[in-house]
Design an enzyme around this catalytic site. Structure first.
Site, short mmCIF file in Angstrom:
data_model
loop_
_atom_site.label_atom_id
_atom_site.label_comp_id
_atom_site.label_asym_id
_atom_site.label_seq_id
_atom_site.Cartn_x
_atom_site.Cartn_y
_atom_site.Cartn_z
N CYS A 132 0.80 -1.22 0.00
CA CYS A 132 0.00 0.00 0.00
C CYS A 132 0.83 1.27 0.00
O CYS A 132 0.28 2.36 -0.13
CB CYS A 132 -0.93 0.01 1.22
N GLN A 133 2.16 1.15 0.15
CA GLN A 133 2.98 2.36 0.27
C GLN A 133 2.87 3.27 -0.94
O GLN A 133 3.05 4.48 -0.85
CB GLN A 133 4.44 1.98 0.51
#
Length: 406
Positions: A132-133
């Site tokens: 998700c970064q």
């Protein structure tokens, strides 16, 4: 310790339910009677009916699996069987295999997809949380981040395996992105009906306010949403009348733990929960800073009481960052547990009453991992596994919706 139900077949009451029974006995037993009455009329979730999926366990593939929090939630229903998993982190893969069997393959998913001799096993459900970064607002370089494209690998596995349904988890920002529109279009082109929403883990019994985007797609109709089981008691004073329980709290999750001992992991040398319940070696300056922050306070308490101990960058930052160097409340859920929860300067990670950051065991409990779950690796690697995980209890609520649907 969870209690045993006195039936012919011994069953264990989950620890979160056990705490509720002790704290709210009258209301909880009323809800239990209501639930048992409904079960006698409609049967147990996932049992009965004519669907082929009600007659066997559903086979699951977990991509970007991490430690396996998502898989654990599905397995807790007793109706799912993990058959394959993959993660790029070797420590996470070892943790997964220690808990679910030796079928998590360590490596880059794109390498597997490029290998013409590799074939994914048959599966009914594909789950996973592509990193998700690339979407996180904490990532200042997120535009152009290659991790924003890993959903393509996920969808390619879906194309090859052809599961009856898939579930993708990510940060809320995903749903406002061009990538989400592409995911939905791609899924619909393969015959899936897509539903997506942002869920707060606290609404499903996790002692943590963690909001996540959940995308659910099915080839046999729309699936959604899991009905909340808990609510904020400050905003919903008539909880029990509406069949809801109050949010789980930090205090109830960790109150039975003693003060941590030592500074090392003790997996294999002492029994859980103490194996991951270790401290750090704060400097006298750090301890002085901790003492300035009251329960529910933050960096502004430090600045008010001891400006001489406050970093200059915090003094210059007049607003925002209200969770930095924050102390948790005993009577509320935690905020999002990230991978560096052992650093108070990174968020609201100070213990509610003790002058220290929370331990690895406390963070795992705030993520709803049972003490029996095995974590392998270094301190930093285990912290990554805990912080990156899908809370198992949230995953279980999603799994129950899948079961009812199928």
């Amino acid at each position: 310790m969870a209690k045993k139900l006195g039936t012919k077949k011994q069953r264990t009451i989950p620890s979160d339910i056990d705490r509720i029974l002790r704290r709210y006995p009258e209301q909880a037993y009323a809800l239990l009677r209501q639930s048992l009455s409904a079960s006698s009329r409609g049967g147990v979730v996932g049992e009965g009916g004519s669907s082929v999926y009600a007659k066997r366990k559903l086979r699951v593939i977990d991509l970007f699996a991490g430690a396996g929090g998502f898989t654990l939630g599905l397995c807790n229903t007793g109706k799912f069987e993990p058959v394959f998993a993959n993660d790029f982190n070797a420590y996470a893969a070892k943790t997964y295999n220690a808990n679910f069997g030796d079928h998590c393959l360590h490596g880059d998913i794109n390498d597997l997809l490029a290998n013409s001799s590799f074939k994914f096993p048959e599966a009914d459900i594909v789950i996973g949380g592509p990193p998700c970064q690339g979407f996180s607002p904490l990532n200042k370089q997120r535009e152009g981040d290659p991790r924003k494209q890993l959903w393509r690998a996920f969808m390619e596995v879906v194309r090859r395996v052809k599961p009856i349904a898939f579930v993708m988890e990510n940060v809320p920002e995903l749903l406002a992105s061009a990538e989400f529109n592409a995911i939905r279009t791609h899924a619909e082109s393969m015959g899936y009906l897509v539903t997506a929403d942002i869920l707060n883990a606290a609404d499903y019994g996790v002692p943590q306010r963690r909001k996540r985007a959940i995308i659910v797609a099915s080839r046999v109709g729309r699936i959604w949403p899991p009905t909340p089981t808990h609510a904020n008691p400050q905003k919903t004073p008539t909880l029990f009348q509406n069949g809801l329980l109050p949010w789980e709290t930090v205090g109830r999750a960790i109150e039975d733990l003693p003060e941590p001992e030592g500074i090392d992991i003790r997996v294999g040398t002492v029994t859980p929960p103490l194996d991951l319940h270790f401290g750090r070696t704060p400097t006298p300056k750090s301890l002085a800073r901790y003492r300035c922050v009251q329960e529910g306070g933050n960096r502004f308490d430090l600045q008010k009481k001891r400006p001489d101990l406050t970093p200059n960058c915090w003094i210059r930052k007049k607003s925002g960052g209200t969770d930095l160097f924050g102390r948790l409340w005993r009577d509320r859920p935690a905020f999002t547990i990230r991978t560096e929860f052992f650093k108070p300067e990174k968020g609201r990670y100070l213990h509610p009453t003790q002058h220290r950051p929370i331990t690895h065991r406390e963070a795992a409990r705030l993520q709803s991992f049972p003490d029996s779950f095995i974590f392998l690796g270094t301190k930093i690697e285990i912290a990554k596994q805990i912080g990156n995980a899908v809370p198992p209890l949230l995953a279980q609520r999603i799994a129950e919706v899948l079961l009812r649907h199928l």
